[in-house]
Design a protein around this motif. Structure first.
Motif, short mmCIF file in Angstrom:
data_model
loop_
_atom_site.label_atom_id
_atom_site.label_comp_id
_atom_site.label_asym_id
_atom_site.label_seq_id
_atom_site.Cartn_x
_atom_site.Cartn_y
_atom_site.Cartn_z
N THR A 97 0.83 -1.20 0.00
CA THR A 97 0.00 0.00 0.00
C THR A 97 0.86 1.25 0.00
OG1 THR A 97 -1.82 -1.14 1.11
CG2 THR A 97 -1.79 1.27 1.27
N VAL A 98 1.86 1.29 0.87
CA VAL A 98 2.76 2.46 0.90
C VAL A 98 3.47 2.59 -0.46
CG1 VAL A 98 4.79 3.50 1.99
CG2 VAL A 98 3.08 2.34 3.40
N ALA A 99 3.97 1.49 -0.98
CA ALA A 99 4.66 1.51 -2.28
C ALA A 99 3.71 1.97 -3.39
CB ALA A 99 5.24 0.14 -2.60
N TYR A 100 2.48 1.48 -3.37
CA TYR A 100 1.49 1.84 -4.38
C TYR A 100 1.28 3.36 -4.42
CZ TYR A 100 -3.11 2.35 -6.56
OH TYR A 100 -4.15 2.75 -7.35
N PHE A 101 1.05 3.97 -3.25
CA PHE A 101 0.79 5.40 -3.22
C PHE A 101 2.04 6.22 -3.51
CE2 PHE A 101 -3.03 3.88 -1.05
CZ PHE A 101 -3.99 4.57 -1.77
N LEU A 102 3.21 5.72 -3.16
CA LEU A 102 4.45 6.39 -3.56
C LEU A 102 4.60 6.34 -5.08
CD1 LEU A 102 6.97 5.23 -0.81
CD2 LEU A 102 6.34 7.61 -1.33
N ASN A 103 4.33 5.19 -5.67
CA ASN A 103 4.44 5.06 -7.14
C ASN A 103 3.41 5.90 -7.88
OD1 ASN A 103 6.62 3.30 -7.04
ND2 ASN A 103 5.33 1.49 -6.95
N ASN A 105 2.74 8.82 -7.01
CA ASN A 105 3.15 10.20 -6.68
C ASN A 105 2.11 10.90 -5.81
OD1 ASN A 105 5.61 10.08 -8.11
ND2 ASN A 105 4.47 10.36 -10.02
N ASP A 106 1.51 10.15 -4.90
CA ASP A 106 0.56 10.72 -3.96
C ASP A 106 1.30 11.69 -3.04
OD1 ASP A 106 -2.42 9.70 -2.91
OD2 ASP A 106 -1.23 10.74 -1.40
N ASP A 107 0.63 12.76 -2.63
CA ASP A 107 1.26 13.72 -1.73
C ASP A 107 1.00 13.39 -0.25
OD1 ASP A 107 -1.41 14.42 -1.38
OD2 ASP A 107 -1.20 16.36 -2.40
N PHE A 108 0.17 12.39 0.01
CA PHE A 108 -0.15 11.89 1.34
C PHE A 108 -0.88 12.91 2.22
CE2 PHE A 108 3.20 9.16 -0.25
CZ PHE A 108 2.63 7.92 -0.06
N ASP A 109 -1.45 13.92 1.58
CA ASP A 109 -2.26 14.88 2.34
C ASP A 109 -3.41 14.17 3.05
OD1 ASP A 109 -0.73 17.07 1.73
OD2 ASP A 109 -2.04 17.80 0.13
N VAL A 127 6.31 12.96 1.42
CA VAL A 127 6.75 11.85 0.56
C VAL A 127 8.02 11.23 1.14
CG1 VAL A 127 7.58 11.22 -1.73
CG2 VAL A 127 5.60 12.75 -1.49
N LYS A 128 8.95 12.05 1.57
CA LYS A 128 10.18 11.54 2.19
C LYS A 128 9.85 10.74 3.45
CE LYS A 128 13.82 13.61 4.69
NZ LYS A 128 14.66 14.77 4.94
#
Length: 144
Positions: A97-103, A105-109, A127-128
């Protein structure tokens, strides 16, 4: 504690009782749907709504959330036990899940806007933060 769904009865680890069953369900249910709420659930340990341990709160506040080493050390202390409370499939799903949203380019807001933490500073680069989280989760998984 158990969570009952239409066709499944899921044993919930005692650690998740304080989180509420919907978060435990999202974290540890054996399914392959990526839901950003799973990440939010994992990070609940840092949320002020999780107010049951003064020493934990002080530890979180003492760390620089924007320093990769300090963040990684904090994850090791507080998230690793939560991560291992999940079954194998749940741990894999969290990593994916973390990898999916990083891929994506989610901003995680959607994670950070709904969370007030014990960190003294705001997370400057979300993102970092998630990249550090992913590296730690992958490292934990290799330890098992």
């Amino acid at each position: 504690m158990e969570l009952h769904t239409a066709n499944t009865k899921i044993a919930i680890h005692p650690t998740f009782k304080m989180w509420g069953s919907w978060i435990a369900y999202e974290l540890c249910l054996m399914r392959d749907i990526y839901n950003i709420a799973s990440i939010r659930g994992l990070l609940f340990v840092f949320d002020i709504e999780n107010a049951d341990d003064d020493a934990r709160e002080a530890l979180i506040a003492s760390k620089n959330v924007n320093d990769e080493k300090e963040l990684s050390d904090l994850f090791d202390l507080l998230l690793k036990p939560e991560f291992f409370a999940c079954e194998q499939k749940g741990r894999e799903t969290l990593i994916n899940t973390v990898a999916y949203f990083l891929n994506k380019n989610d901003d995680f807001d959607r994670v950070f806007e709904r969370m007030t933490t014990y960190f003294d500073d705001e997370v400057v680069d979300q993102v970092k933060f998630m990249k550090v989280l992913l590296v730690c989760l992958q490292r934990y998984q290799k330890e098992r």
